[in-house]
Design an enzyme around this catalytic site. Structure first.
Site, PDB file in Angstrom:
ATOM      1  NE  ARG A  35      -1.813  -2.218   3.468  1.00  0.00           N
ATOM      2  CZ  ARG A  35      -1.806  -3.709   2.294  1.00  0.00           C
ATOM      3  NH1 ARG A  35      -2.545  -4.017   1.381  1.00  0.00           N
ATOM      4  NH2 ARG A  35      -0.481  -4.136   2.881  1.00  0.00           N
ATOM      5  CB  THR A  36       3.745   2.303   2.333  1.00  0.00           C
ATOM      6  OG1 THR A  36       2.539   2.505   3.296  1.00  0.00           O
ATOM      7  CG2 THR A  36       4.322   3.841   1.761  1.00  0.00           C
ATOM      8  CE  LYS A  86      26.092  -3.871  -6.011  1.00  0.00           C
ATOM      9  NZ  LYS A  86      26.468  -3.459  -6.950  1.00  0.00           N
ATOM     10  NE  ARG A 124       7.544   0.986   5.398  1.00  0.00           N
ATOM     11  CZ  ARG A 124       5.752   0.176   5.006  1.00  0.00           C
ATOM     12  NH1 ARG A 124       6.026  -0.466   4.755  1.00  0.00           N
ATOM     13  NH2 ARG A 124       5.451   0.952   4.953  1.00  0.00           N
ATOM     14  CG  HIS A 148       4.000   4.043   9.013  1.00  0.00           C
ATOM     15  ND1 HIS A 148       3.847   4.710   7.529  1.00  0.00           N
ATOM     16  CD2 HIS A 148       3.475   2.749   8.098  1.00  0.00           C
ATOM     17  CE1 HIS A 148       4.024   4.399   6.513  1.00  0.00           C
ATOM     18  NE2 HIS A 148       3.739   3.080   6.480  1.00  0.00           N
TER      19      HIS A 148
END
Length: 357
Positions: free
Chosen positions: A51-52, A80, A101, A129
């Site tokens: 969703r986000t 890496k 995120r 959030h």
């Protein structure tokens, strides 16, 4: 430069303005179709999201802009060993605004210190959030017409639930809001939310372990899933995963105008038969996420052009080791820094807000 790391970065007036823009987008979407023409949004998702991430990308595309980025850390140079600091320095050269995120708490704060463009925290571990909170506020506004005087029940994983932490911080700023915190004892709200947010703001709250005993008090029931990815072991997760399951039987004593919300994804904490209840608003809530993110992108880009400056953190003190294993300061070569808590008597890690010792 203005960023969005937490909802407390915004004044109530600024939140109201974004909600007003989102509502206008809902009513008059076509007039915004070229608002971000020529602008690029980078979506840097080191952790899975549906969703986000998609709502951010849909938001920018519907504003006439373009999108670049990645949907998992394994497809970036993080695999890496590249640090967040270096990733952000590079991507800032390619985009006009970044939504990120990350599984480590405080990652968005680090990004904001290394960027040349606005940073949007799309979730940092179990910490915060804020864009989900703006989504929640838009949903509450559309369902209730305002925020004052509501009784908000938060149910499930309140320890690792970053959506819960951000929503409490936001709703505490309104008048006469009451909180009912429903969770197993092992998944209760973190101490800094209790002391620095609820008690500092004078909000009325109570902690309970049963949903049924408080259902008739609630104006809003905000369900959350038990988050497998936040636990140290499978055994610990299994101990809690079925702690709270909302079904139609548990709603028998609920108010007729109750609003049921969930940040999604759900696992089994809301039975599918609840979906047909007119009080269930979690799918509408997900759609609201696109509209409020459109408003947020427009606002941050406007502030960037105006060279708006954010308020920095208060007094900082160096020379401690954060005890939170999920804090980014314990995973990357960063200066260990603490800040005064809102109560002015405790020290918190500047990255993840864990109390220092």
């Amino acid at each position: 430069m203005r960023h969005l790391l937490d909802t407390t970065d915004l004044t109530l007036g600024e939140i109201d303005e974004m909600i007003a823009i989102a509502c206008d987008i809902i009513s008059n979407g076509k007039k915004y179709s070229k608002a971000c023409e020529g602008k690029k949004l980078a979506t840097l998702f080191f952790e899975p999201s549906t969703r986000t991430r998609l709502s951010f990308e849909a938001a920018m595309l519907e504003l006439g802009g373009s999108v670049l980025g990645f949907s998992e850390g394994g497809s970036s140079s993080a695999s890496k060993g590249e640090s967040v600091s270096d990733t952000i320095r590079i991507v800032s050269n390619y985009a006009d605004i970044i939504a990120m995120r990350h599984p480590l708490e405080g990652a968005a704060y680090v990004a904001s210190r290394k960027t040349g463009v606005p940073i949007i925290n799309a979730g940092d571990g179990g910490h915060a959030h804020p864009t989900q909170t703006l989504t929640d506020l838009l949903t509450i506004y559309r369902e209730k017409g305002g925020f004052n005087g509501l009784t908000l029940g938060l149910c499930g994983d309140l320890k690792f639930g970053r959506t819960v932490h951000s929503l409490i911080k936001a709703m505490c700023r309104y008048e006469n809001v009451k909180f009912v915190l429903i969770s197993p004892k092992g998944l209760a709200v973190p101490d800094y939310i209790i002391t620095d947010v609820l008690e500092q703001s004078g909000c009325e709250y109570k902690e309970v372990t049963s949903m049924e005993e408080v259902m008739n008090e609630l104006d809003i029931l905000y369900m959350t899933r038990i988050q497998r990815e936040r636990f140290y072991s499978q055994e610990e997760y299994l101990r809690y995963k079925d702690a709270f399951i909302l079904d139609t039987e548990k709603l028998e004593n609920a108010k007729a105008d109750l609003t049921i919300m969930h940040p999604l994804p759900r696992v089994n904490e809301i039975a599918t038969d609840v979906d047909d209840d007119p009080r269930a608003k979690y799918f509408e809530q997900a759609l609201n996420g696109k509209y409020i993110r459109m408003a947020l992108i427009l606002t941050l880009l406007k502030w960037y052009e105006e060279k708006a400056v954010s308020t920095d953190y208060p007094v900082t003190i160096n020379g401690f080791q954060c005890t939170n294993p999920h804090c980014i300061s314990n995973h990357e070569p960063l200066e260990q820094v603490s800040k005064l808590g809102e109560d002015k008597s405790t020290l918190r890690c500047v990255y993840c807000e864990t109390r220092t010792k």
